[in-house]
Write an enzyme that holds these catalytic residues in place. Structure first.
Site, PDB file in Angstrom:
ATOM      1  N   ARG A   1     -14.303 -86.674  74.154  1.00 39.69           N
ATOM      2  CA  ARG A   1     -15.638 -87.135  74.897  1.00 39.69           C
ATOM      3  C   ARG A   1     -16.824 -86.552  74.103  1.00 39.69           C
ATOM      4  NH1 ARG A   1     -15.355 -89.730  80.181  1.00 39.69           N
ATOM      5  NH2 ARG A   1     -13.121 -90.091  80.507  1.00 39.69           N
TER       6      ARG A   1
ATOM      7  N   VAL B   1     -25.913 -71.379  79.772  1.00 38.69           N
ATOM      8  CA  VAL B   1     -27.111 -71.314  79.321  1.00 38.69           C
ATOM      9  C   VAL B   1     -27.776 -72.746  79.340  1.00 38.69           C
ATOM     10  CG1 VAL B   1     -26.863 -69.260  77.903  1.00 38.69           C
ATOM     11  CG2 VAL B   1     -26.062 -71.664  77.165  1.00 38.69           C
TER      12      VAL B   1
ATOM     13  N   ASP C   1     -39.526 -77.143  82.086  1.00 44.61           N
ATOM     14  CA  ASP C   1     -40.661 -78.109  82.506  1.00 44.61           C
ATOM     15  C   ASP C   1     -40.975 -77.365  83.941  1.00 44.61           C
ATOM     16  OD1 ASP C   1     -37.710 -79.770  82.746  1.00 44.61           O
ATOM     17  OD2 ASP C   1     -39.040 -79.762  84.656  1.00 44.61           O
TER      18      ASP C   1
HETATM   19  N1  HPA Z   1     -34.817 -81.067  87.585  1.00 39.60           N
HETATM   20  C1  HPA Z   1     -33.386 -80.822  87.395  1.00 39.60           C
HETATM   21  N2  HPA Z   1     -32.806 -80.376  86.368  1.00 39.60           N
HETATM   22  C2  HPA Z   1     -33.659 -79.923  85.361  1.00 39.60           C
HETATM   23  C3  HPA Z   1     -34.848 -80.119  85.425  1.00 39.60           C
HETATM   24  C4  HPA Z   1     -35.490 -80.409  86.521  1.00 39.60           C
HETATM   25  O1  HPA Z   1     -36.738 -80.810  86.536  1.00 39.60           O
HETATM   26  N3  HPA Z   1     -35.505 -79.578  84.122  1.00 39.60           N
HETATM   27  C5  HPA Z   1     -34.366 -78.842  83.518  1.00 39.60           C
HETATM   28  N4  HPA Z   1     -33.395 -79.589  84.168  1.00 39.60           N
END
Ligand code: HPA
Length: 236
Positions: free
Chosen positions: A43, A88, A204
């Site tokens: 996969r 990680v 983010d």
């Molecule tokens: N939400 C869920 N999982 C994530 C996010 C998020 O904003 N950013 C990186 N992984």
């Protein structure tokens, strides 16, 4: 041979790094490990074993979300004898002081996944990190001068959540960040009496809306990978 990992017994090291993205598994193997072999391509979920500073280490992609990491972590533990699993990954920051590019070490993870409620008959189980791995990673991150936060995170089944109320409640309760795998990883580690840790980079931010630029992405992840590898080989 297990269902999702077509490897032979002995192909996988006792310590395994777990990036969600299989291409990141290849990046870690090529950049940091010596004498690398690829033991799985089923996969496209690439898995590699090699040596870091003389210690045998594997790197296995897990895919995204609780079901996917549960499959790979279960097979690594029960079929291939993995004893330390270090995730990680990336996360969304949920506190003003947790900024993009910072590191987050997950003490424990709450979740909206049904996994634990199914397992514990409706009761909420609070799955912990390995304190030994967590302390080693925190010490290593401090030595590398990486801004690091240690606390609780949230493992979500929903990436594109329309209703903001749960997110706001979690922020009020001091949850540092959201991702999609750790609650399952820590619960499986508890079930099988092995050690697990999640090391995350904030990619983010759910309050500011900021995200790591494509250009910054690789360099901000390098610190996380070094912390994970040093923790894996116990040289923190
Ligand atoms: N939400 C869920 N999982 C994530 C996010 C998020 O904003 N950013 C990186 N992984």
């Amino acid at each position: 041979m297990s269902i999702h990992l077509h490897a032979q017994k002995g192909d996988v090291a006792e310590t395994v790094l777990l990036p969600g993205d299989p291409l990141r598994a290849r990046f870690i193997a090529e950049r940091y490990l010596e004498r690398v072999t690829c033991y799985n391509e089923v996969r496209g979920m690439l898995g590699f074993t090699g040596f870091y500073k003389g210690h045998r280490v594997s790197v296995q992609g897990t895919g995204m979300g609780v079901p996917s990491i549960s499959i790979y972590a279960s097979e690594l533990i029960t079929e291939f004898g993995a004893r330390q699993l270090i995730r990680v990954g990336t996360c969304g920051g949920m506190q003003p002081h947790v900024q993009v590019r910072d590191l987050v070490l997950a003490l424990t993870s709450s979740t909206d996944s049904s996994l634990n409620r199914n397992t514990f008959g409706g009761v909420d189980f609070a799955p912990p990190a390995s304190y030994r791995l967590l302390r080693a990673a925190a010490d290593c991150a401090a030595r590398l001068n990486l801004t690091t936060h240690v606390g609780s995170i949230f493992t979500s089944d929903i990436f594109y959540r329309e209703d903001r109320s749960l997110t706001d409640r979690l922020i009020q309760h001091g949850v540092l960040a959201v991702e999609m795998e750790t609650s399952a990883l820590y619960t499986l580690a508890a079930r099988h009496n092995i050690e697990a840790l999640t090391v995350l980079t904030v990619s983010d931010h759910l309050i500011s809306g900021e995200s790591v630029s494509a250009a910054d992405r690789q360099s901000s992840f390098t610190g996380m990978m070094e912390v994970a590898l040093e923790t894996a080989v116990g040289e923190s």
